[in-house]
Design an enzyme around this catalytic site. Sequence first.
Site, short mmCIF file in Angstrom:
data_model
loop_
_atom_site.label_atom_id
_atom_site.label_comp_id
_atom_site.label_asym_id
_atom_site.label_seq_id
_atom_site.Cartn_x
_atom_site.Cartn_y
_atom_site.Cartn_z
N HIS A 109 -5.00 43.04 -0.03
CA HIS A 109 -5.67 43.91 0.94
C HIS A 109 -6.54 43.03 1.83
O HIS A 109 -7.00 41.96 1.43
CB HIS A 109 -6.54 44.91 0.16
N ASP A 117 -9.09 41.78 -7.47
CA ASP A 117 -9.32 43.07 -6.81
C ASP A 117 -8.73 44.15 -7.69
O ASP A 117 -7.51 44.28 -7.80
CB ASP A 117 -8.66 43.04 -5.43
N GLN A 120 -7.04 49.34 -7.27
CA GLN A 120 -5.93 50.24 -7.57
C GLN A 120 -5.58 50.24 -9.06
O GLN A 120 -4.66 50.95 -9.47
CB GLN A 120 -4.70 49.85 -6.74
N LYS A 166 -12.03 55.79 -5.59
CA LYS A 166 -10.62 55.91 -5.95
C LYS A 166 -10.45 56.39 -7.40
O LYS A 166 -9.34 56.76 -7.80
CB LYS A 166 -9.91 54.56 -5.75
N CYS A 202 -4.03 48.24 5.56
CA CYS A 202 -4.91 47.07 5.47
C CYS A 202 -4.20 45.92 4.76
O CYS A 202 -4.78 45.24 3.90
CB CYS A 202 -6.21 47.43 4.74
#
Length: 417
Positions: free
Chosen positions: A134, A211, A214, A237, A375
């Site tokens: 991202h 990261d 997700q 999220k 993104c």
Amino acid sequence: MSAIRPTPVAATGGIDWARVRADFPLLAREIHGKPLVYLDSANTGQKPEAVIAAVDEFYRRHNANVSRAVHTLGEEATTAYEASRDKLARHLNVRRDELVFTSGTTLAINLVAYSYALPRLKPGDAILLTRMEHHANIVPWQLVAERTGARIKVAEITPEGELDLDAMHAAMTPEVKILGVTHVSNVLGTVNPVREICREARRRGIVSVVDGSQAVPHRAVDITAIGCDFYAFTGHKMCGPTGTGALWARREHLETMPPFLGGGEMIREVRFDGTVFNDPPHKFEAGTPNIAGFIGLGAAVDYLATLGMANVDAREQELLAHATEAMAKIDGLRIIGTAKEKAAVISFLLEGAHAHDLATLLDLEGVAVRSGHHCAHPLMQFYGVPATCRASLAFYNTHEEIERFVAALGKVRRLLV
């Protein structure tokens, strides 16, 4: 503070997902006169009543600033706010004093880039990133590289959307000081073997930044077991409010990193000739935080814990399999990203339709998907497309919604052919 609990009910040895779905008030909406089919959870997750109630109760009964008052309201607010840090720490198997509250993953990665990397990188050093990152795990590193003389290296992927691990390990050369890698791709759904990757990076003296935006909302994440140096994630999220998230960092890094922002709360004593900073994690939490948001995030952690992340993951894999099989039968539809291990994210294109037009026509059928580059410009460039549509599922979706989504795709295809 009181909290509304979710309402899963045992049904033939499992969870009654219809009852769980009823916890999410927004999902009862109609869009353009049709029942909403919300397939954009990778963008933001919907909020259960438990989270909405926790935020509402804070403002109605406990609203005060944290760590600044000895009166009852101030103590209640501080207790509830810090309880959310405890909940997150247990949820991710980390120490609470290694968990820095941020506004989300973007701020968390910027904190690492400017507080950890900027003082350490020098000309000739390199930062290794993957093709599927991202922008939040690309742009901060580009800005720091420009200021330090370091350079960016790229770990490439296969056409299926998996990391080429042999090539990635070969790219971990002595000049690489930092590795940035996503746990789960927000475009492809690819689940990367971050434990193996971070172990290899650590063996070579490379600091790893994962990261987890997700990953944390959709599967059990044990940060300690992953073995990274930094792990960032976003609260909105994972059924929590917007403007919430956190950075986990090894204690030895937090001890040596200078503050990223200056102001109130991150100090112990201020004089004009110098300042003594607070202990981590508060050293990195300047100013009044999003108190209600983090209390809501604590309620979201409670909610997910009640469901069980293994159950969440299994439910979403079931929905993913259904959607993938049904979409594969649509003539002219191309799924981008076919990794062996995937989260419930499907990027796709329909022959003859621009992604934005497709998403607009689906919205007229009550189906919410995201369109664009997500993104992830470098990933779009790899596949040679300007944009895709993305359907991202969550445990509160249903098989019936998948059928309505597929029917809507068929209707759109007939309109465009």
